[in-house]
Design a protein around this motif. Sequence first.
Motif, PDB file in Angstrom:
ATOM      1  N   LYS A 128     -27.524 -10.281 -34.858  1.00 30.08           N
ATOM      2  CA  LYS A 128     -27.143 -10.502 -33.467  1.00 30.08           C
ATOM      3  C   LYS A 128     -28.382 -10.828 -32.643  1.00 30.08           C
ATOM      4  O   LYS A 128     -29.512 -10.607 -33.086  1.00 30.08           O
ATOM      5  N   ARG A 129     -28.168 -11.326 -31.441  1.00 26.93           N
ATOM      6  CA  ARG A 129     -29.279 -11.587 -30.535  1.00 26.93           C
ATOM      7  C   ARG A 129     -29.830 -10.268 -29.990  1.00 26.93           C
ATOM      8  O   ARG A 129     -29.067  -9.352 -29.660  1.00 26.93           O
ATOM      9  N   GLU A 130     -31.151 -10.188 -29.884  1.00 26.71           N
ATOM     10  CA  GLU A 130     -31.782  -8.966 -29.385  1.00 26.71           C
ATOM     11  C   GLU A 130     -31.364  -8.650 -27.951  1.00 26.71           C
ATOM     12  O   GLU A 130     -31.184  -7.488 -27.590  1.00 26.71           O
ATOM     13  N   ASP A 131     -31.211  -9.680 -27.130  1.00 20.79           N
ATOM     14  CA  ASP A 131     -30.974  -9.472 -25.701  1.00 20.79           C
ATOM     15  C   ASP A 131     -29.499  -9.471 -25.317  1.00 20.79           C
ATOM     16  O   ASP A 131     -29.162  -9.457 -24.130  1.00 20.79           O
ATOM     17  N   ALA A 132     -28.607  -9.493 -26.311  1.00 17.16           N
ATOM     18  CA  ALA A 132     -27.172  -9.605 -26.010  1.00 17.16           C
ATOM     19  C   ALA A 132     -26.447  -8.307 -26.318  1.00 17.16           C
ATOM     20  O   ALA A 132     -26.638  -7.708 -27.388  1.00 17.16           O
ATOM     21  N   ASP A 133     -25.609  -7.865 -25.373  1.00 19.28           N
ATOM     22  CA  ASP A 133     -24.712  -6.747 -25.625  1.00 19.28           C
ATOM     23  C   ASP A 133     -23.472  -7.274 -26.337  1.00 19.28           C
ATOM     24  O   ASP A 133     -22.894  -8.284 -25.926  1.00 19.28           O
ATOM     25  N   LEU A 134     -23.069  -6.600 -27.392  1.00 20.83           N
ATOM     26  CA  LEU A 134     -21.919  -7.049 -28.159  1.00 20.83           C
ATOM     27  C   LEU A 134     -20.625  -6.833 -27.379  1.00 20.83           C
ATOM     28  O   LEU A 134     -20.447  -5.827 -26.695  1.00 20.83           O
ATOM     29  N   SER A 135     -19.718  -7.784 -27.507  1.00 22.19           N
ATOM     30  CA  SER A 135     -18.397  -7.635 -26.906  1.00 22.19           C
ATOM     31  C   SER A 135     -17.638  -6.524 -27.611  1.00 22.19           C
ATOM     32  O   SER A 135     -18.001  -6.096 -28.717  1.00 22.19           O
ATOM     33  N   GLN A 136     -16.565  -6.050 -26.990  1.00 20.14           N
ATOM     34  CA  GLN A 136     -15.746  -5.020 -27.619  1.00 20.14           C
ATOM     35  C   GLN A 136     -15.145  -5.530 -28.918  1.00 20.14           C
ATOM     36  O   GLN A 136     -15.028  -4.798 -29.902  1.00 20.14           O
ATOM     37  N   CYS A 137     -14.781  -6.813 -28.922  1.00 23.29           N
ATOM     38  CA  CYS A 137     -14.216  -7.415 -30.133  1.00 23.29           C
ATOM     39  C   CYS A 137     -15.234  -7.362 -31.275  1.00 23.29           C
ATOM     40  O   CYS A 137     -14.894  -6.991 -32.400  1.00 23.29           O
ATOM     41  N   ALA A 138     -16.479  -7.724 -30.994  1.00 23.92           N
ATOM     42  CA  ALA A 138     -17.525  -7.699 -32.019  1.00 23.92           C
ATOM     43  C   ALA A 138     -17.770  -6.273 -32.506  1.00 23.92           C
ATOM     44  O   ALA A 138     -17.936  -6.033 -33.710  1.00 23.92           O
ATOM     45  N   GLN A 139     -17.776  -5.314 -31.597  1.00 25.38           N
ATOM     46  CA  GLN A 139     -17.975  -3.919 -31.986  1.00 25.38           C
ATOM     47  C   GLN A 139     -16.839  -3.434 -32.892  1.00 25.38           C
ATOM     48  O   GLN A 139     -17.077  -2.734 -33.888  1.00 25.38           O
ATOM     49  N   ASP A 140     -15.613  -3.813 -32.556  1.00 29.69           N
ATOM     50  CA  ASP A 140     -14.460  -3.416 -33.374  1.00 29.69           C
ATOM     51  C   ASP A 140     -14.523  -4.077 -34.751  1.00 29.69           C
ATOM     52  O   ASP A 140     -14.178  -3.449 -35.764  1.00 29.69           O
ATOM     53  N   PHE A 141     -14.961  -5.326 -34.789  1.00 31.82           N
ATOM     54  CA  PHE A 141     -15.050  -6.023 -36.078  1.00 31.82           C
ATOM     55  C   PHE A 141     -16.134  -5.395 -36.956  1.00 31.82           C
ATOM     56  O   PHE A 141     -15.932  -5.220 -38.166  1.00 31.82           O
ATOM     57  N   ILE A 142     -17.262  -5.056 -36.365  1.00 37.18           N
ATOM     58  CA  ILE A 142     -18.328  -4.403 -37.126  1.00 37.18           C
ATOM     59  C   ILE A 142     -17.840  -3.071 -37.694  1.00 37.18           C
ATOM     60  O   ILE A 142     -18.126  -2.727 -38.848  1.00 37.18           O
TER      61      ILE A 142
END
Length: 302
Positions: A275-289
């Motif tokens: 992921k990008r260092e400066d980007a907060d993950l979306s809820q969708c990305a967090q759920d997928f992880i």
Amino acid sequence: MNIQQLRYVVAIANSGTFREAAEKMFVSQPSLSISVRDLEKELGFKIFNRTSSGAFLTRRGMEFYEKAQNLVKGFDSFENLYLQPEEEKVEFSISSQHYDFLPPLITEFSAAHPDYANFRIFESTTVQILDEVAQGYSELGIIYLNNRNTKGIMQKLNKLHLEAFELIQFQTHLYIRKGHPLASKEEIELEDLVGLPTVRFTQEKEEYLYYSENFFDTSDSSVTFDVTDRATLNGILERTDAYATGSGFLDSKSVHGITVVPLKEETGNRMVYVKREDADLSQCAQDFIAMMQAYFDKKKVN
């Protein structure tokens, strides 16, 4: 030459057949074939070798495909920037190397989270995956690290301001047909592979060994097949004594004539997401992880 013809070339190369590409592009197969044939006449060379088992890029076709893919991606980004409505649908995009676990995982995720309606799965070369994430086209990238590539990949991640997080450590496996002479072995050693053909996913030529999806060096193989999609790779494996390297996380519903046998040698493989260092993950990305991690946790138990 027009952008639609370039889209057709990219779709055929990624699908492995004109039929599958036509279905994905929502056009008839004859229309797609005529359009590509007209493009080949205009260019003065064949992009594809057509066989009964599928369509394969020629040497010049491979170069054309790589440039066409970049042009199509750039055009889509430009078009989306200016033509999408203000209330744009949220899309979750993943860039990944070619892994059999991804299709069942993304479909399971979609069923478990019906509120997430738009997905983009971009399977490509390692360099393009990292560029996709760095430029914000994909929120996550899925790649592997091991003893051979970690130093170089980490340098690339630092340069692009990306960070990697481990999902699982895994053993290298050999993908071979079920009737292969080595299929009955519990483990395969490197010397067992001497003289056998190999199938590998193509990478940027000038940096092939550095970003290869092969988990060890296969350059001394008797014959090498460079492919761009899993369907073509599996088709060659099913018809020859060739082998491919992989993670061993096989999707039985997608692959019928292929089996996997672990490699005895230790290569220090780790599956990671980027992921990008400066980007907060979306809820969708967090759920997928979280679902990805649960999938790999089950593999650890088994």
